[in-house]
Scaffold this motif. Structure first.
Motif, short mmCIF file in Angstrom:
data_model
loop_
_atom_site.label_atom_id
_atom_site.label_comp_id
_atom_site.label_asym_id
_atom_site.label_seq_id
_atom_site.Cartn_x
_atom_site.Cartn_y
_atom_site.Cartn_z
N ALA A 161 0.86 -1.23 0.03
CA ALA A 161 0.19 0.04 -0.06
C ALA A 161 0.87 1.23 0.01
CB ALA A 161 -1.03 -0.08 1.11
N GLY A 162 2.15 1.22 0.68
CA GLY A 162 2.80 2.44 0.83
C GLY A 162 3.47 2.69 -0.60
N PHE A 163 3.63 1.80 -1.27
CA PHE A 163 4.37 1.97 -2.63
C PHE A 163 3.25 2.48 -3.72
CE2 PHE A 163 5.33 0.70 -7.06
CZ PHE A 163 6.48 1.47 -7.29
N ARG A 164 2.23 1.88 -3.61
CA ARG A 164 0.94 2.23 -4.42
C ARG A 164 0.65 3.49 -4.01
NH1 ARG A 164 -2.95 -1.42 -2.41
NH2 ARG A 164 -4.12 0.38 -1.23
N ARG A 165 0.56 4.19 -3.09
CA ARG A 165 0.59 5.68 -2.67
C ARG A 165 1.80 6.50 -3.12
NH1 ARG A 165 -3.87 8.29 -1.88
NH2 ARG A 165 -3.16 10.44 -1.01
N ARG A 166 2.51 6.02 -2.88
CA ARG A 166 3.97 6.64 -3.31
C ARG A 166 4.07 6.96 -4.91
NH1 ARG A 166 9.67 6.48 -2.76
NH2 ARG A 166 10.12 8.41 -3.59
N PHE A 167 3.69 5.82 -5.51
CA PHE A 167 3.64 5.80 -6.98
C PHE A 167 2.98 6.88 -7.32
CE2 PHE A 167 2.76 4.14 -11.14
CZ PHE A 167 3.89 3.88 -11.73
N ARG A 168 1.64 6.97 -6.99
CA ARG A 168 0.78 7.89 -7.57
C ARG A 168 1.15 9.43 -7.00
NH1 ARG A 168 -1.22 2.95 -7.54
NH2 ARG A 168 -3.04 2.15 -8.03
N GLN A 169 1.39 9.55 -5.74
CA GLN A 169 1.69 10.75 -5.42
C GLN A 169 2.94 11.29 -6.07
OE1 GLN A 169 2.13 10.20 -1.28
NE2 GLN A 169 0.15 11.46 -0.82
N PHE A 170 3.87 10.45 -6.73
CA PHE A 170 5.19 10.99 -7.37
C PHE A 170 4.41 11.36 -8.81
CE2 PHE A 170 8.70 10.41 -10.09
CZ PHE A 170 9.73 11.16 -9.53
N HIS A 171 3.82 10.80 -9.55
CA HIS A 171 3.68 10.83 -10.98
C HIS A 171 2.00 11.83 -10.91
CE1 HIS A 171 6.38 8.24 -12.43
NE2 HIS A 171 5.84 7.32 -11.46
N ARG A 172 1.39 11.58 -9.95
CA ARG A 172 0.13 12.80 -9.83
C ARG A 172 -0.94 12.21 -10.80
NH1 ARG A 172 -0.02 14.82 -4.93
NH2 ARG A 172 -1.97 15.77 -5.67
N THR A 173 -0.57 12.70 -12.14
CA THR A 173 -1.69 12.42 -13.14
C THR A 173 -1.62 10.86 -13.72
OG1 THR A 173 -1.01 14.64 -13.92
CG2 THR A 173 -2.69 13.37 -15.26
N PRO A 174 -2.87 10.04 -13.36
CA PRO A 174 -3.04 8.81 -14.16
C PRO A 174 -3.17 9.10 -15.38
CG PRO A 174 -4.94 9.57 -13.05
CD PRO A 174 -4.04 10.77 -12.79
N PRO A 175 -2.31 7.98 -16.18
CA PRO A 175 -2.30 7.79 -17.46
C PRO A 175 -3.68 7.22 -18.21
CG PRO A 175 -1.24 6.05 -16.63
CD PRO A 175 -1.64 6.80 -15.68
N VAL A 176 -3.93 7.56 -19.38
CA VAL A 176 -4.82 6.76 -20.02
C VAL A 176 -4.38 5.49 -20.41
CG1 VAL A 176 -6.28 6.76 -22.43
CG2 VAL A 176 -5.49 9.00 -21.57
N LEU A 177 -4.95 4.57 -19.56
CA LEU A 177 -4.67 2.91 -20.00
C LEU A 177 -5.42 2.34 -21.19
CD1 LEU A 177 -4.68 1.44 -16.32
CD2 LEU A 177 -2.72 2.15 -17.73
#
Lengths: 186, 391
Positions: free
Chosen positions: B42-58
């Motif tokens: 969960a820590g990485f999941r949160r970190r990854f999202r906070q780092f990149h901020r904008t979710p990509p178009v999957l």
């Protein structure tokens, strides 16, 4: 003004000069000394900024026992290059608005800087950047590593990072089937 | 042999992997169990999202008709959802026409269920997709609504939409339930809301809100009288706490405030004549719309207009030159917008294109077969789940 000075006077002048020196001296684990711009060190490394602010910088060379001379040379080189480069719009905007612009692509000189490094030197530099709290250098080095990972299989990733596979064949096969989309060839 | 990197350094590297290449994280997770533990935590999941901020178009969900109508998930990345076909929802009638919601990839990601027969994708937001079960029959009568997370493959069937509702004039939206307090970076496990807009002729428009937490539909909130031309079934836009529904492109946008549960209207400019538009949002929270205008056979002007203090032209792109296609083939009813990333989707008779307004990148997307009823872009972060590792 060229004036002859006695030994005592020279010593005094040297001390004064060191107090407002605009560089700091860092010492690698193998005892080599490197000079780096104080301003750039404080701006690029949270750890060095803390040491400078807290007065724990040693004029005879601040010990960085975790960092080898090659990695430290690269850190210093990066800081000095950064100090000389025109502050980029990318970095300015990322400091103002972290929420919307967290990561900026490496600039041309940063790209060249990491491209010339050997595999081992790059990995050592990532560790040093992490130890010194150098966010931007971490971004640049990790970006390079993630580019190296593109198109690599788990086997090849293990080779690059020198890690042992601790999955069983069955476990690997199960995940491969579950997430087949991640494994077809590029 | 290079020395092994400590876990915290590995995490720094993996957190910086590009989110629009989800396969990289999956392959890294397969290097060893320690790495898997890092990326599925969960820590990485949160970190990854906070780092990149904008979710990509999957990817995007393409509503396709075979004979009449069919919907699909079209991946634009390498991600694939798990349930590619929905056996339980297959058409029961021996009908020659079928509607499918199909996932089309924009990255490698592909969901388990890449295709939903007799479904139509209506909206996608905060990692979830809203689908309506619509076995073909005259009109657009909805049999049921479902909310689906293509990344985790969780599926929620909603209780029946309040009846009676208009069989032809309605729309619906899905949104995270914690409006105002959530940054929506990692809220797929939290409650969601579904807002259903009903527009019966000669009656006031009404909005019902389904809360996944309560498991029920709310009492209706009433709006202005229903328009004569009906509600446009295009994905609504979220600005702040307000959902915006395009009611009729010649008339108004209906604004529903999720926090105050009140309805208001925004009038479109007098000269607005297009019969189809996609609602857009800007980074600084302005609402706008994009439409394909065909002035002449040679001039397919794709315009993006933002509502600010007044309606003003923000940007105009000539699609014919940008896409290098025959102007006549550009469809004015196939335009969609991926909020947050600023990517438009434009369809021709035989192709789909995505246009990144910021970088100017134009990409031809996987088209597939069937007849297009429009697309719903799907933006989300992908990080491998803990389930891969087993007990």
């Amino acid at each position: 003004m060229e004036v002859d000075k006695g030994k005592g006077e020279a010593e005094e002048t040297r001390k004064v000069a060191e107090a407002d020196r605009d560089t700091v001296t860092l010492k690698s684990s193998d005892g080599k000394l490197f000079e780096v711009s104080k301003e750039a060190a404080a701006r690029l490394s949270t750890v060095l900024a803390g040491m400078i602010a807290g007065g724990s910088i040693d004029d005879n060379g601040t010990d960085l026992k975790q960092i080898g001379s090659e990695a430290l040379e690269n850190v210093v080189d990066y800081c000095n290059k950064h100090a000389n480069s025109i502050p980029s719009a990318a970095l300015i905007s990322s400091s103002i608005s972290f929420n919307t612009a967290p990561f900026k692509e490496p600039e041309e000189w940063e790209r060249k800087f990491v491209d010339r490094l050997s595999h081992d030197a790059l990995f050592d530099l990532v560790e040093a950047a992490n130890f010194l709290g150098m966010e931007r250098l971490l971004d640049v080095t990790c970006h390079k590593i993630s580019e190296m990972m593109k198109g690599k299989s788990p086997d090849q990733i293990r080779e690059v990072f020198n890690i042992k596979n601790d999955y069983t064949k069955e476990e690997l096969e199960e995940i491969r089937q579950e997430l087949a989309w991640a494994f077809y060839d590029d | 042999m290079p020395p092994q990197l400590p876990d915290d350094v590995v995490e720094e590297i993996l957190a910086r992997f590009p989110p629009d290449e989800p396969a990289l994280l999956v392959r890294a997770a397969l290097a060893c169990k320690a790495w898997h533990r890092i990326v599925s935590g969960a820590g990485f999941r949160r970190r990854f999202r906070q780092f990149h901020r904008t979710p990509p178009v999957l990817g995007f969900l393409r509503n396709v008709g075979y004979g009449k109508e069919f919907a699909r998930f079209v991946p634009t990345s390498t991600f694939r959802p798990r349930r590619a076909d929905w056996g339980g929802w297959r058409a029961t009638a021996a009908s020659s026409s079928t509607d499918v919601a199909r996932f089309v990839r924009a990255t490698r990601f592909y969901p388990c269920r890449g295709e939903r027969r007799d479904f139509r994708a209506l909206d996608a937001r905060h990692g979830r997709v809203l689908l309506a079960s619509m076995p073909w029959e005259p009109g657009l009568k909805v049999q049921g609504l479902e909310v689906w997370d293509p990344v985790t493959d969780e599926l929620w069937e909603l209780p029946d939409v309040p009846h009676p509702h208009s069989p032809t004039s309605w729309n619906a939206a899905v949104v995270c339930g914690a409006h105002g307090v959530c940054d929506h970076l990692d809220c797929r496990r939290k409650p969601f809301l579904d807002v259903f807009l009903d527009s019966r002729p000669k009656k006031k428009m009404r909005l019902f809100v389904y809360s996944s937490e309560a498991g029920t539909w709310s009492e209706p909130t009433y709006g202005p009288p229903s328009p004569t031309n009906g509600v446009e079934m295009v994905p609504p836009a979220l600005v702040g706490n307000a959902l915006h529904f395009l009611i009729d492109a010649t008339y108004i946008i209906l604004k529903y405030d999720l926090a105050t549960r009140t309805v208001s209207t925004i009038f479109l400019p007098d000269d607005f004549i297009s019969d189809f538009a996609a609602l857009t949002t800007t980074e600084d929270g302005r609402l706008g719309f994009a439409r394909v205008e065909k002035r002449t056979a040679k001039d397919n002007r794709f315009t993006v207009t933002c509502i600010h203090d007044h309606w003003s032209m923000d940007r105009s792109i000539v699609l014919e030159t940008l896409l290098n296609v025959d102007a006549c083939s550009i469809r004015n009813d196939c335009v969609a917008f991926a909020h947050g990333v600023g990517v438009f989707f434009v369809g021709t008779d035989v192709e789909w294109f995505s246009i990144d307004l910021k970088s100017g990148r134009v990409r031809k997307e996987n088209y597939g077969d069937g007849f297009n009823y429009g697309v719903v872009p799907y933006t989300s972060f992908y990080t491998p789940g803990i389930a891969l590792l087993g007990p």
